[in-house]
Scaffold this motif. Structure first.
Motif, PDB file in Angstrom:
ATOM      1  N   UNK A  66      -0.058   8.316   6.599  1.00 24.62           N
ATOM      2  CA  UNK A  66       0.121   6.893   6.306  1.00 24.62           C
ATOM      3  C   UNK A  66       1.087   6.807   5.128  1.00 24.62           C
ATOM      4  N   UNK A  67       2.301   6.301   5.352  1.00 26.54           N
ATOM      5  CA  UNK A  67       3.232   6.160   4.234  1.00 26.54           C
ATOM      6  C   UNK A  67       2.611   5.306   3.124  1.00 26.54           C
ATOM      7  N   UNK A  68       2.774   5.732   1.896  1.00 34.71           N
ATOM      8  CA  UNK A  68       2.231   5.016   0.736  1.00 34.71           C
ATOM      9  C   UNK A  68       0.719   4.800   0.859  1.00 34.71           C
ATOM     10  N   UNK A  69       0.024   5.829   1.313  1.00 33.33           N
ATOM     11  CA  UNK A  69      -1.417   5.712   1.487  1.00 33.33           C
ATOM     12  C   UNK A  69      -2.118   5.560   0.137  1.00 33.33           C
ATOM     13  N   UNK A  70      -3.359   5.174   0.178  1.00 26.32           N
ATOM     14  CA  UNK A  70      -4.180   5.080  -1.022  1.00 26.32           C
ATOM     15  C   UNK A  70      -4.382   6.478  -1.604  1.00 26.32           C
ATOM     16  N   UNK A  71      -4.680   6.522  -2.893  1.00 27.67           N
ATOM     17  CA  UNK A  71      -4.873   7.792  -3.600  1.00 27.67           C
ATOM     18  C   UNK A  71      -6.301   7.847  -4.123  1.00 27.67           C
TER      19      UNK A  71
END
Length: 133
Positions: A66-71
């Motif tokens: 997922x591009x720019x996924x949660x961290x």
């Protein structure tokens, strides 16, 4: 529900049967956190609805890119096993770390609005198509 003491002892809101969508969103908006297990696919609506409504996302580790996924621990919480889920729930709800959970929820909502609106997704797809043309 798995036999994890915090899941059976904490005052969770539960109902049987389908919820009206507006009521579902109200529950999420009034929650500090919500769990998004993997459903019929890795990417579920719950995964995005939880942070949109302002609750902290607690999700199984994703196997999709997922591009720019949660961290983890910045704007969401991730687990790989029921033991890890238990640890997360105990740390934030029993361990008096709810302020940290609220910060993660706020960061999650900001992150979602910055990277995961329909407009952002459309722009991402268009930019990738342009790079390949």
């Amino acid at each position: 529900m798995p036999n994890i003491p915090i899941l059976t002892n904490y005052p969770f809101k539960t109902l049987s049967g389908p919820l009206p969508f507006n009521y579902y969103l109200q529950i999420l908006a009034s929650s500090k956190a919500s769990v998004a297990p993997i459903g019929n696919g890795f990417d579920t609506y719950r995964y995005w609805e939880i942070p949109l409504c302002g609750a902290a996302l607690i999700a199984q580790n994703q196997y999709t890119i997922i591009p720019n996924n949660f961290v983890h621990q910045k704007n969401a919480l991730f687990f790989s096993s029921l033991e890890e889920l238990k640890d997360i729930l105990e740390y934030y709800f029993i361990g008096n770390n709810e302020e940290e959970l609220v910060r993660i929820a706020e960061n999650g909502r900001r992150h979602l609005l910055q990277y995961h609106t329909p407009q952002h997704r459309a722009n991402y797809v268009i930019e990738n198509i342009k790079r390949r043309i």
